[in-house]
Motif scaffolding. Structure first.
Motif, PDB file in Angstrom:
ATOM      1  N   ARG A  89       0.828  -1.205   0.000  1.00  0.00           N
ATOM      2  CA  ARG A  89       0.000   0.000   0.000  1.00  0.00           C
ATOM      3  C   ARG A  89       0.860   1.252   0.000  1.00  0.00           C
ATOM      4  O   ARG A  89       0.508   2.261  -0.626  1.00  0.00           O
ATOM      5  N   GLU A 128       1.929   2.023  -3.431  1.00  0.00           N
ATOM      6  CA  GLU A 128       0.862   2.653  -4.208  1.00  0.00           C
ATOM      7  C   GLU A 128       0.778   4.146  -3.921  1.00  0.00           C
ATOM      8  O   GLU A 128       0.430   4.933  -4.803  1.00  0.00           O
ATOM      9  N   SER A 159      -4.897   4.540  -0.501  1.00  0.00           N
ATOM     10  CA  SER A 159      -3.777   3.642  -0.233  1.00  0.00           C
ATOM     11  C   SER A 159      -3.044   4.053   1.042  1.00  0.00           C
ATOM     12  O   SER A 159      -2.590   3.193   1.807  1.00  0.00           O
ATOM     13  N   ARG A 182      -5.018   2.781   3.941  1.00  0.00           N
ATOM     14  CA  ARG A 182      -4.825   1.330   4.073  1.00  0.00           C
ATOM     15  C   ARG A 182      -3.435   1.017   4.633  1.00  0.00           C
ATOM     16  O   ARG A 182      -3.267   0.077   5.419  1.00  0.00           O
TER      17      ARG A 182
END
Length: 279
Positions: free
Chosen positions: A84, A87, A106, A109
Motif C-alpha cells: 500500500r 501505491e 492507499s 490502508r
C-alpha cells in the motif's frame, strides 16, 4: 543510469511489490477465515472465544508450529503495508492508479495495515517470550474500541469527533458492500486468465464475502455513533461484540451464521485475490 539499469530497477521493484501484495492478501485471508470460523462456533454453540483478530491469533498459537505461523502471518501483513505504501509513492495498478484519491485511499490502508501487522508481530513476540499472547496484539478488539472511544470522548469536541468517526465507518461499510455487489473487484483481476469455474467462484466469494464484511463495518459504526450520542464508551463495540450483537437480533443465530459464512468466504476471496490480482 542506462535505460537497461532503469528497467532492471523497475522490474525488481515490481517483483518485490507483487510478492509483498500476494503475501499480504494471503495473510488477510487467513485472519478472515479464522474469524469467520470462530463466529460460526458462537452461532452454533455460544463459544466464549473472541471472534476477532486476537481470537484468531490465539487459535493459531494453539496449533503445532503456531509460533512460526504467527511470525509468517505478521511478515505477510508487513508486506501488505509495504504494498500500500508503494501505491502511495508510485501509484496503484490501472489507468487511474496515480490519482490523488487513489493515493489517499492507499495511505489510509497503509496506516491500517501497519497497525494490524504491529499487533500480530507483538502477539507473536509475546508468545515466544512465554507470555502466552495474553497481552500481545493490544488485547481484544472490544477492549481496544472502548479504550479508544473513552480517550476520544475526553477530547474537546470529543462527542462530535466520535460521531463523525462512526459515520465514517458506516459509510465505509456501505461502500464496501455496494462495491462488492457491483463486482468492482473485476477491474483488479486478470479475468482473461481464469476459467469459467474460477470466475464463478470469485463472484460468489467476492459478492457474499464483501457484503458480509461491509455489514459488519456498518453495524460497528452504528455502535460508535451511539457511544458518541450517549457519551458512553461501553456502547462502542469491537469486531467480537459486533458479531455477537447479530445473535441478539431477530433470527439471531441464523443471521450470525450468514455473516460468519460471509466472512469465511471473504477469506477465500482474499486467497483468490492473492493469486489473480493485478499488482
Amino acid at each position: 543510469m542506462t535505460a537497461l539499469g532503469v528497467g532492471s530497477g523497475r522490474a525488481a521493484r515490481g517483483s518485490l511489490t507483487e510478492g509483498a501484495a500476494r503475501a499480504g492478501l494471503t495473510a488477510r485471508g487467513v485472519i478472515y477465515l479464522l474469524v469467520g470460523a470462530l463466529a460460526l462456533q458462537i452461532a452454533f454453540g455460544g463459544s466464549s472465544q473472541e471472534a476477532d483478530r486476537h481470537g484468531a491469533l490465539e487459535e493459531i498459537a494453539e496449533k503445532p508450529l503456531g509460533s512460526v505461523m504467527l511470525w509468517a502471518l505478521g511478515i505477510g501483513l508487513v508486506g501488505m503495508a509495504l504494498w500500500r505504501l508503494s501505491e502511495v509513492v508510485f501509484g496503484a495498478a490501472g489507468p487511474d492508479g496515480r490519482k490523488w484519491t487513489k493515493r489517499l485511499a492507499s495511505a489510509a490502508r497503509f496506516v491500517f495495515y501497519v497497525f494490524v501487522a504491529y499487533s500480530v508481530l507483538t502477539f507473536a513476540a509475546d508468545e515466544d517470550s512465554g507470555g502466552g499472547g495474553s497481552d500481545g496484539g493490544g488485547g481484544s478488539s472490544d477492549q481496544q474500541s472502548r479504550d479508544v472511544t473513552a480517550g476520544v470522548l475526553e477530547l474537546p469536541g470529543g462527542q462530535w469527533l466520535m460521531g463523525a468517526a462512526g459515520v465514517g465507518v458506516i459509510v465505509a461499510g456501505v461502500w464496501i458492500g455496494v462495491r462488492a455487489l457491483m463486482r468492482s473487484y473485476h477491474k483488479h483481476l486478470r479475468l482473461g486468465e481464469m476459467s469459467r469455474r474460477a470466475r464463478r467462484a470469485v463472484d460468489v466469494t467476492g459478492v457474499v464475502g464483501g457484503v458480509a464484511r461491509g455489514l459488519v463495518f456498518a453495524v460497528a459504526g452504528v455502535f460508535a455513533v451511539r457511544a458518541a450520542i450517549e457519551y458512553e464508551p461501553d456502547e462502542a463495540k469491537g469486531l467480537d461484540d459486533t458479531l455477537r450483537s447479530f445473535a441478539d437480533a431477530p433470527a439471531g443465530s441464523a443471521l450470525l451464521t450468514c455473516v460468519a459464512v460471509g466472512l469465511v468466504l471473504f477469506g477465500l476471496f482474499s486467497f483468490v485475490m492473492a493469486r489473480w490480482r493485478r499488482v
